[in-house]
Design a protein around this motif. Structure first.
Motif, PDB file in Angstrom:
ATOM      1  N   UNK A   1       0.816  -1.209   0.000  1.00 28.56           N
ATOM      2  CA  UNK A   1       0.000   0.000   0.000  1.00 28.56           C
ATOM      3  C   UNK A   1       0.857   1.269   0.000  1.00 28.56           C
ATOM      4  N   UNK A   2       2.137   1.110  -0.329  1.00 36.79           N
ATOM      5  CA  UNK A   2       3.050   2.242  -0.263  1.00 36.79           C
ATOM      6  C   UNK A   2       2.720   3.364  -1.218  1.00 36.79           C
ATOM      7  N   UNK A   3       1.990   3.055  -2.308  1.00 38.93           N
ATOM      8  CA  UNK A   3       1.659   4.121  -3.261  1.00 38.93           C
ATOM      9  C   UNK A   3       0.274   4.707  -3.006  1.00 38.93           C
ATOM     10  N   UNK A   4      -0.286   4.439  -1.826  1.00 38.42           N
ATOM     11  CA  UNK A   4      -1.563   5.051  -1.412  1.00 38.42           C
ATOM     12  C   UNK A   4      -1.368   5.751  -0.071  1.00 38.42           C
ATOM     13  N   UNK A   5      -0.475   6.739  -0.010  1.00 40.14           N
ATOM     14  CA  UNK A   5      -0.151   7.349   1.285  1.00 40.14           C
ATOM     15  C   UNK A   5      -1.319   8.057   1.931  1.00 40.14           C
ATOM     16  N   UNK A   6      -2.175   8.691   1.148  1.00 47.66           N
ATOM     17  CA  UNK A   6      -3.305   9.423   1.727  1.00 47.66           C
ATOM     18  C   UNK A   6      -4.301   8.474   2.361  1.00 47.66           C
ATOM     19  N   UNK A   7      -4.625   7.401   1.649  1.00 47.31           N
ATOM     20  CA  UNK A   7      -5.559   6.404   2.182  1.00 47.31           C
ATOM     21  C   UNK A   7      -4.997   5.780   3.445  1.00 47.31           C
ATOM     22  N   UNK A   8      -3.699   5.426   3.410  1.00 42.68           N
ATOM     23  CA  UNK A   8      -3.091   4.803   4.580  1.00 42.68           C
ATOM     24  C   UNK A   8      -3.068   5.770   5.764  1.00 42.68           C
ATOM     25  N   UNK A   9      -2.711   7.021   5.526  1.00 41.34           N
ATOM     26  CA  UNK A   9      -2.637   7.987   6.623  1.00 41.34           C
ATOM     27  C   UNK A   9      -4.001   8.195   7.270  1.00 41.34           C
ATOM     28  N   UNK A  10      -5.054   8.215   6.446  1.00 42.57           N
ATOM     29  CA  UNK A  10      -6.399   8.393   6.997  1.00 42.57           C
ATOM     30  C   UNK A  10      -6.795   7.204   7.863  1.00 42.57           C
ATOM     31  N   UNK A  11      -6.527   6.000   7.385  1.00 41.92           N
ATOM     32  CA  UNK A  11      -6.857   4.814   8.173  1.00 41.92           C
ATOM     33  C   UNK A  11      -6.038   4.717   9.440  1.00 41.92           C
ATOM     34  N   UNK A  12      -4.769   5.070   9.335  1.00 42.21           N
ATOM     35  CA  UNK A  12      -3.899   5.007  10.509  1.00 42.21           C
ATOM     36  C   UNK A  12      -4.317   6.014  11.567  1.00 42.21           C
TER      37      UNK A  12
END
Length: 505
Positions: free
Chosen positions: A227-238
């Motif tokens: 998921x490294x190329x979806x930083x915005x999605x990951x940051x929101x979930x985190x």
């Protein structure tokens, strides 16, 4: 005495203590023919249980709270900079140790002993630590056992006494395979609980490693490679999941330790904890094989450009997500921040980026021997090396470290700072690094034919063979392999092969 069901301090022994003692007085009721490892063992039934993810996090926190283990983690572990790699390797090691193949188990035990023998030193208060200390290794096993018992209790499925006895015997057998003498882990379950309570109440501390896990790692957990190329999605979930996971973990810890360590008591956290364990426990109703811990860890570890079919499927879903996001931004009246993943990553790295992403494996802001040892450890684990190949690889990295230290440690503090490295802007392709590349080629060339074929390439990089490297009958020669490695390490060019090996989280 701590009540491990609620974390409260009961007025008497309570039903939990009574049940534990009754079981120990009776002794194990399991027939001796039941296997201690592999299918049929009690641990095997838990390995792919989603609840065990929470239990492992909890056990890791209890390990990090031990001053010796916490010091070893801070000085040597990659759990801050590369947590997903650490998770995958831990699950793989446990699967090897608890699997049915005795030969694989003995090889893994030997590998773990070699790894632990390299981890010793002193902490910030000049107290020694040694990963081969049998009492410390016993505590690691104790936290895994007790956290598994707590996992079942918090999810409303407490283990009966016979099952608990059987599980404890299996963890004792795990420690015995490592070669530790009997007695460091109490011989009976009845004796285990006073031992566990004593360590919790007298030896655990609010260590730096514990604080990093609870207050930094959860809130700043890097995205897994997939998921490294979806930083915005990951940051929101985190942002949502990180504080919740931290609250659940803290609430599940023993109450005497929480109080002594000054960990916050969040209203409703105990209810949230039991609800989380209960919800994850519902996964037991899914068909067999739907959830496999190692398979999930392997999937998350795949880089986006992997040739694995699972990665290609998820890449297609990500592309659709990006297109939908682009459409929403067109319709939005507000300008959106550009997505770094959509802009693409530059081929070149700056010296600072290379230091942070590749050289500083432990994430402490410095380059020293534990960082290069972590590189050797990762390669050794991927290739499942035995002696003497593993020692050859470690020795090559140690020689490189001495060369780097002599050239770059300008203030003489025994380590290289980011500033010292970036200021020198060195060409790292010296004799020692060339030797690392040559030894890496030798240990990857499993059949000794002096070329790297597609199968050997995949063993190291976990992706398909790069045809541009093929210069000898469809295989990679020693010269091509060494040049590619040096290009990555000294030219600071990104690499579809070496980035997942050394730079990804």
């Amino acid at each position: 005495m701590t009540d491990r069901t609620t974390g409260s301090h009961p007025h008497g022994a309570g039903p939990e203590r009574a049940g534990r003692d009754e079981s120990s007085v009776r002794g194990s009721t399991e027939p001796p023919s039941l296997p201690l490892f592999g299918p049929g063992s009690q641990f095997h039934a838990f390995f792919d249980d989603p609840r065990w993810a929470l239990a492992v996090v909890r056990a890791t926190v209890l390990e990090a709270a031990h001053p010796q283990i916490g010091a070893a983690l801070i000085a040597n572990s990659t759990f801050v900079a590369h947590p997903w790699r650490r998770l995958r390797n831990t699950l793989l090691s446990l699967r090897r140790m608890f699997g049915a193949d005795e030969q694989v188990r003995q090889r893994e035990a030997a590998r773990l002993n070699r790894l632990h023998a390299r981890l010793s030193g002193v902490d910030e208060r000049n107290r020694p630590y040694d990963a081969m200390d049998p009492e410390i290794r016993a505590w690691v096993v104790a936290t895994l056992f007790e956290s598994t018992v707590t996992m079942c209790r918090l999810s409303g499925q407490p283990l009966d006494q016979a099952t608990m006895e059987r599980l404890y015997t299996e963890f004792q057998a795990f420690l015995a395979v490592l070669g530790d003498r009997a007695g460091h882990l109490p011989p009976t379950l009845r004796e285990f609980w006073p031992y566990y309570d004593r360590v919790v109440e007298e030896e655990l501390e609010n260590t730096e490693a514990l604080r990093i896990i609870l207050y930094r790692l959860f809130d700043h957990l890097p995205a897994p490679p997939l998921l490294g190329d979806l930083p915005t999605v990951w940051a929101a979930g985190r942002a949502l999941a990180g504080p919740v996971l931290g609250a659940i973990t803290v609430a599940s810890l023993p109450e005497p330790f929480r109080r002594r360590a000054g960990l916050p008591e969040i209203p409703g956290a105990r209810t949230l904890t039991q609800g989380a364990y209960l919800a994850m426990g519902l996964a037991r109703f899914l068909p067999d094989g739907w959830i496999q811990g190692q398979a999930m860890a392997d999937l998350l570890s795949l880089p986006p450009d992997s040739d694995d079919p699972r990665a290609r499927t998820l890449a297609a879903l990500r592309d659709r997500t990006k297109r939908a996001g682009a459409l929403l931004r067109l319709l939005s009246p507000l300008a959106a921040e550009p997505d770094p993943a959509e802009e693409g990553r530059p081929v070149q790295r700056s010296a600072g980026e290379f230091f942070d992403e590749v050289l500083d494996q432990t994430g402490d802001g410095y380059l020293d021997w534990p960082d290069l040892a972590a590189m050797a450890r990762e390669v050794s684990g991927r290739l499942d090396l035995d002696e003497p190949e593993e020692t050859r690889l470690y020795d090559a990295y140690a020689h490189w470290w001495r060369e780097l230290q002599a050239a770059l440690d300008t203030d003489g503090d025994g380590r290289i700072s980011r500033h010292e490295y970036a200021a020198a802007v060195p060409s790292l392709a010296g004799p020692a690094l060339i030797r690392v590349a040559e030894v890496l080629f030798d240990v990857t060339d499993a059949d000794g034919d002096r070329t790297i074929d597609a199968e050997e390439y995949r063993a190291l990089f976990r992706t398909g063979f790069r045809r541009e490297l093929a210069d000898v009958d469809g295989a990679c020669s020693r010269g091509a392999f060494v040049r590619d490695f040096l290009c990555f390490m000294s030219g600071r060019r990104r690499s579809t092969a070496y980035d997942p090996l050394l730079a990804e989280a």
